[in-house]
Design a protein around this motif. Structure first.
Motif, short mmCIF file in Angstrom:
data_model
loop_
_atom_site.label_atom_id
_atom_site.label_comp_id
_atom_site.label_asym_id
_atom_site.label_seq_id
_atom_site.Cartn_x
_atom_site.Cartn_y
_atom_site.Cartn_z
N GLY A 156 4.36 -29.57 -31.58
CA GLY A 156 3.15 -30.20 -32.06
C GLY A 156 2.25 -29.32 -32.90
N TYR A 157 2.81 -28.24 -33.51
CA TYR A 157 1.98 -27.39 -34.37
C TYR A 157 1.44 -28.21 -35.53
CZ TYR A 157 0.70 -23.70 -37.67
OH TYR A 157 0.03 -22.91 -38.57
N ASN A 158 0.14 -28.06 -35.80
CA ASN A 158 -0.50 -28.88 -36.83
C ASN A 158 -1.56 -28.05 -37.54
OD1 ASN A 158 -1.10 -31.12 -38.35
ND2 ASN A 158 -2.31 -32.14 -36.78
N THR A 159 -1.78 -28.36 -38.80
CA THR A 159 -2.82 -27.70 -39.59
C THR A 159 -3.64 -28.73 -40.33
OG1 THR A 159 -1.48 -27.44 -41.59
CG2 THR A 159 -1.31 -25.69 -39.94
N SER A 160 -4.82 -28.32 -40.74
CA SER A 160 -5.68 -29.20 -41.52
C SER A 160 -6.55 -28.37 -42.44
CB SER A 160 -6.56 -30.03 -40.58
OG SER A 160 -7.41 -30.90 -41.32
N THR A 161 -6.74 -28.84 -43.66
CA THR A 161 -7.65 -28.18 -44.60
C THR A 161 -8.56 -29.22 -45.22
OG1 THR A 161 -6.17 -28.42 -46.50
CG2 THR A 161 -5.93 -26.43 -45.17
N ALA A 162 -9.69 -28.77 -45.69
CA ALA A 162 -10.62 -29.69 -46.34
C ALA A 162 -11.68 -28.90 -47.10
CB ALA A 162 -11.30 -30.60 -45.31
N THR A 163 -12.33 -29.56 -48.02
CA THR A 163 -13.50 -29.02 -48.70
C THR A 163 -14.60 -30.06 -48.61
OG1 THR A 163 -12.79 -29.89 -50.84
CG2 THR A 163 -12.14 -27.64 -50.30
N ASP A 164 -15.83 -29.60 -48.66
CA ASP A 164 -16.96 -30.52 -48.54
C ASP A 164 -18.11 -29.97 -49.37
OD1 ASP A 164 -19.58 -31.39 -46.63
OD2 ASP A 164 -18.08 -32.94 -47.03
N GLY A 165 -18.88 -30.87 -49.95
CA GLY A 165 -19.97 -30.46 -50.83
C GLY A 165 -21.20 -29.97 -50.12
N SER A 166 -21.34 -30.25 -48.84
CA SER A 166 -22.54 -29.84 -48.14
C SER A 166 -22.26 -29.75 -46.64
CB SER A 166 -23.68 -30.83 -48.39
OG SER A 166 -23.34 -32.11 -47.89
N ALA A 167 -23.18 -29.13 -45.93
CA ALA A 167 -23.10 -29.03 -44.47
C ALA A 167 -24.33 -29.71 -43.88
CB ALA A 167 -23.04 -27.57 -44.05
N PRO A 168 -24.32 -30.08 -42.59
CA PRO A 168 -23.28 -29.83 -41.58
C PRO A 168 -21.92 -30.43 -41.95
CG PRO A 168 -25.30 -30.58 -40.55
CD PRO A 168 -25.45 -30.82 -42.02
N PHE A 169 -20.88 -29.76 -41.47
CA PHE A 169 -19.52 -30.12 -41.83
C PHE A 169 -18.65 -30.08 -40.59
CE2 PHE A 169 -15.30 -28.62 -43.34
CZ PHE A 169 -14.95 -29.75 -44.05
N THR A 170 -17.83 -31.11 -40.39
CA THR A 170 -16.99 -31.19 -39.20
C THR A 170 -15.53 -31.02 -39.56
OG1 THR A 170 -18.55 -32.64 -38.06
CG2 THR A 170 -16.30 -32.62 -37.25
N SER A 171 -14.90 -30.08 -38.87
CA SER A 171 -13.47 -29.81 -38.99
C SER A 171 -12.74 -30.62 -37.93
CB SER A 171 -13.23 -28.31 -38.79
OG SER A 171 -11.90 -28.03 -38.48
N ASN A 172 -11.70 -31.34 -38.31
CA ASN A 172 -10.96 -32.21 -37.39
C ASN A 172 -9.51 -31.77 -37.28
OD1 ASN A 172 -13.02 -34.55 -37.02
ND2 ASN A 172 -12.89 -34.26 -39.23
N LEU A 173 -8.99 -31.76 -36.06
CA LEU A 173 -7.58 -31.41 -35.85
C LEU A 173 -7.11 -32.07 -34.56
CD1 LEU A 173 -5.23 -29.69 -36.98
CD2 LEU A 173 -5.92 -27.91 -35.40
N THR A 174 -6.01 -32.83 -34.65
CA THR A 174 -5.47 -33.54 -33.49
C THR A 174 -4.08 -33.00 -33.16
OG1 THR A 174 -6.69 -35.55 -34.02
CG2 THR A 174 -4.79 -35.79 -32.57
#
Length: 240
Positions: free
Chosen positions: A127-145
């Motif tokens: 079940g190894y998993n990765t996630s990447t993202a970019t966002d223009g502003s914060a607060p910012f939430t990183s999600n990984l299942t």
């Protein structure tokens, strides 16, 4: 048998030179059978890993293995995660071998965690998993299942880098945060969660007004089988 957390830690303030010099750190992983080391890089200076880390450098010299291809968010944040099944136990040296970069210093956070009760004789993880993202502003939430199971354990590490500012505090969800570490505008929150059918972790980076990059890694650590019942007792029939 269930997987159990043994020990964890983080390392900051590392300096990696363009001459490709290795860096050694002594850490105590306790009595365990599975070790995870994750390296989060900030800055756009070309640093990456020339080779996998070596555990117990100068002793048994055990090479670690990367879970999968490293993931990158934008051009200024990358992450590598490694494991070692049945590591030599104790307070020993972890050696990192970064590739040559364009500068003498870099933002880097190294987080690690050790576990016991792992199926090192079969399938130690899935079940190894990765996630990447970019966002223009914060607060910012990183999600990984992560897909998991009862008696297993999930390990996660959420990293972010703010363009022009400090990511500040991290608010984790659905995992026990073991370490929240800042190195300039690079922030890492890492920890673990009890196994379930699906573990959806989030990390909210609370600074406002900055552009953020996100890079998260996670894995399900599989529990060793408890095995068959150990023996039985014969009792004589009545009257014999």
């Amino acid at each position: 048998m269930s997987v159990a957390r043994v020990a964890s830690g983080h390392i900051t303030g590392q300096t990696f030179t363009a001459a490709n010099g290795v860096v050694d750190n002594t850490i105590d992983i306790g009595t365990c059978d599975f070790l995870i080391v994750s390296v989060s890089w900030g800055q756009n200076n070309g640093h990456t890993m020339a080779a996998a880390p070596t555990w117990d450098q100068g002793g048994t010299n055990q090479a670690m293995t990367e879970f999968g291809a490293r993931t990158i968010a934008g051009t200024a944040l990358s992450k590598h995660s490694f494991y070692r099944a049945s590591p030599t136990n104790g307070n020993l040296v972890l050696r990192l071998d970064p590739s040559a970069g364009t500068g003498d210093t870099t933002e880097v956070v190294i987080d690690w965690e050790s576990f016991s009760g792992v199926d090192v004789g079969g399938t130690a993880f899935d079940g190894y998993n990765t996630s990447t993202a970019t966002d223009g502003s914060a607060p910012f939430t990183s999600n990984l299942t992560i897909t998991s199971a009862t008696d297993d354990m999930v390990w996660v590490s959420h990293a972010t880098r703010a363009s022009g500012g400090d990511p500040s505090a991290v608010a984790p969800t659905n995992y026990t945060e073991r370490h929240e570490t800042l190195d300039g505008p690079l922030a890492v929150s890492s920890g673990d969660a009890a196994g379930a059918a699906s573990v959806a972790t989030t990390a909210t980076f609370t600074s406002a007004g900055f552009s953020l990059l996100m890079n998260a890694h996670g894995v399900n650590i599989k529990a060793a089988s408890s095995g068959p019942a150990t023996g039985f007792v014969l009792t004589p029939e009545s009257g014999t």
